[in-house]
Design a protein around this motif. Structure first.
Motif, mmCIF file in Angstrom:
data_model
loop_
_atom_site.group_PDB
_atom_site.id
_atom_site.type_symbol
_atom_site.label_atom_id
_atom_site.label_comp_id
_atom_site.label_asym_id
_atom_site.label_seq_id
_atom_site.Cartn_x
_atom_site.Cartn_y
_atom_site.Cartn_z
ATOM 1 N N ASN A 151 0.954 -1.129 -0.138
ATOM 2 C CA ASN A 151 0.009 0.321 0.140
ATOM 3 C C ASN A 151 1.044 1.037 -0.079
ATOM 4 O O ASN A 151 0.152 2.458 0.085
ATOM 5 C CB ASN A 151 -1.144 0.199 1.287
ATOM 6 C CG ASN A 151 -0.469 0.685 2.979
ATOM 7 O OD1 ASN A 151 0.915 0.166 2.819
ATOM 8 N ND2 ASN A 151 -0.923 0.571 3.421
ATOM 9 N N LYS A 152 2.133 1.049 0.013
ATOM 10 C CA LYS A 152 3.237 3.060 -0.008
ATOM 11 C C LYS A 152 4.315 1.891 0.106
ATOM 12 O O LYS A 152 5.041 0.645 -0.569
ATOM 13 C CB LYS A 152 3.445 2.854 1.201
ATOM 14 C CG LYS A 152 3.569 2.023 1.792
ATOM 15 C CD LYS A 152 3.797 2.713 4.124
ATOM 16 C CE LYS A 152 3.353 1.811 4.603
ATOM 17 N NZ LYS A 152 2.754 1.866 5.997
ATOM 18 N N ARG A 202 6.131 -0.012 -4.885
ATOM 19 C CA ARG A 202 4.852 -0.515 -4.186
ATOM 20 C C ARG A 202 4.690 -2.060 -4.882
ATOM 21 O O ARG A 202 4.258 -2.813 -6.236
ATOM 22 C CB ARG A 202 4.022 -0.041 -4.511
ATOM 23 C CG ARG A 202 2.657 0.494 -3.823
ATOM 24 C CD ARG A 202 1.487 0.692 -4.177
ATOM 25 N NE ARG A 202 0.475 0.529 -2.968
ATOM 26 C CZ ARG A 202 -1.087 0.975 -3.689
ATOM 27 N NH1 ARG A 202 -1.020 1.895 -4.713
ATOM 28 N NH2 ARG A 202 -2.015 0.811 -3.068
ATOM 29 N N PHE A 246 6.071 7.502 4.366
ATOM 30 C CA PHE A 246 5.822 6.996 3.244
ATOM 31 C C PHE A 246 4.852 7.552 2.055
ATOM 32 O O PHE A 246 4.102 7.810 2.236
ATOM 33 C CB PHE A 246 4.342 5.975 4.454
ATOM 34 C CG PHE A 246 5.062 5.308 5.401
ATOM 35 C CD1 PHE A 246 6.463 4.505 5.044
ATOM 36 C CD2 PHE A 246 5.423 5.679 6.485
ATOM 37 C CE1 PHE A 246 6.657 3.558 5.574
ATOM 38 C CE2 PHE A 246 5.318 4.606 7.977
ATOM 39 C CZ PHE A 246 6.632 3.887 7.225
ATOM 40 N N ASP A 247 5.487 6.906 1.276
ATOM 41 C CA ASP A 247 4.121 7.112 0.074
ATOM 42 C C ASP A 247 3.565 6.257 -0.865
ATOM 43 O O ASP A 247 3.064 5.428 -1.047
ATOM 44 C CB ASP A 247 5.778 6.944 -1.635
ATOM 45 C CG ASP A 247 4.997 7.540 -2.636
ATOM 46 O OD1 ASP A 247 3.746 7.986 -2.869
ATOM 47 O OD2 ASP A 247 6.189 7.504 -4.211
ATOM 48 N N SER A 248 1.881 6.596 -0.123
ATOM 49 C CA SER A 248 0.599 5.772 -0.360
ATOM 50 C C SER A 248 0.065 6.484 -2.240
ATOM 51 O O SER A 248 -0.234 5.777 -2.348
ATOM 52 C CB SER A 248 0.075 5.790 0.959
ATOM 53 O OG SER A 248 -0.423 7.777 0.801
#
Length: 208
Positions: free
Chosen positions: A53-54, A126, A93-95
Motif C-alpha cells: 500500500n506504499k 510498491r 511513506f509514499d501512499s
C-alpha cells in the motif's frame, strides 16, 4: 604596572573563552540563519516491494534541519522530479505510488527558507498484493504524544543518543551496539550464538 596590564589581558582572554563556550551550542544554528545550509540527507533508502500500500523512504537525520522535502520521479532525473510531501521525521511513506512502478526518490533538508542540495537517489516500488482485513493488518507510524510532537531536531537527538557510547557505565557500549537497525532493533547475536550473549535477559537465565 606591567603585571596589572597582564592581569587585565588575562581576564579578557578568560572572558572571551567563556563566551565562546556559552555560544557553542547555538553556533551552528547561527550559521544556518546567516546564510549557511544543512547538509544534503545521506543514507536515503526506498523500500523494494516491502509494502502493498506504499513505498517507505528512510534517511539519516541531518543536524540543523527542521523539515525534509521528498521528491519522486519515474526516471533518474532530479530536475524533473515531483515534490510529493514533507515531514519532520527522517522517514516518509509514499501512499500515492503506483503498483510495480519503479521510482527514484530524493530528499532535501530545509531550515525555513534555507535548503540543502538534493540527496543521492534511491529506487523503490510498491508491491502488488491484497491487504488482509483479518487480525494482522499493516501498522501505521506511531502517534506522537500530545504536547511532545515530533520534530527534526528531536529525531537527530534520538539518533545521536542511540549511538552514544558515553551513555553506558563503561563508556564503551551504545544502544546500537546490541540493538541493530538492520535486525529490526533486535540483537542478532542471540540467534547466531545464544551461548555468547552478553546478557541473560529478564529471567536471568541464558539460552532462553
Amino acid at each position: 604596572m606591567k603585571w596589572i596590564k597582564l592581569g587585565i589581558l588575562s581576564a579578557f582572554v578568560c572572558f572571551g573563552l567563556l563566551l565562546i563556550n556559552a555560544r557553542s551550542e547555538t553556533a551552528f544554528m547561527s550559521e544556518i540563519l546567516n546564510g549557511g545550509s544543512p547538509a544534503a540527507p545521506t543514507g536515503v533508502t526506498a523500500s523494494d516491494g516491502d509494502y502493498a500500500n506504499k513505498v517507505g523512504v528512510l534517511w539519516d537525520a541531518i543536524r540543523g534541519a527542521t523539515l525534509y522535502r521528498i521528491f519522486r520521479n519515474t526516471i533518474d532525473n532530479s530536475s524533473a522530479a515531483t515534490d510529493i510531501g514533507t515531514t519532520e521525521a527522517n522517514y516518509f511513506f509514499d501512499s500515492t505510488a503506483i503498483v510495480n512502478q519503479q521510482y527514484s526518490y530524493w530528499v532535501r533538508a530545509e531550515n525555513g527558507g534555507i535548503v540543502s542540495s538534493l540527496s543521492d537517489p534511491d529506487t523503490g516500488f510498491r508491491a502488488a498484493g491484497v491487504i488482509s482485513q483479518g487480525l494482522f493488518i499493516p501498522l501505521d507510524p506511531p502517534f506522537a504524544p500530545t504536547g511532545n510532537e515530533l520534530t527534526a531536531a528531536k529525531a537527530y537527538l534520538g539518533k545521536t543518543l542511540f549511538w552514544d557510547e558515553q551513555m553506558s557505565s563503561t563508556r564503551t557500549v551504545a544502544c546500537g551496539t546490541c540493538h541493530r537497525p538492520a535486525a529490526g532493533g533486535a540483537d542478532p547475536r542471540t540467534l547466531e550464538d545464544p551461548s555468547g550473549s552478553l546478557n541473560a535477559g529478564p529471567d536471568g537465565v541464558f539460552n532462553t
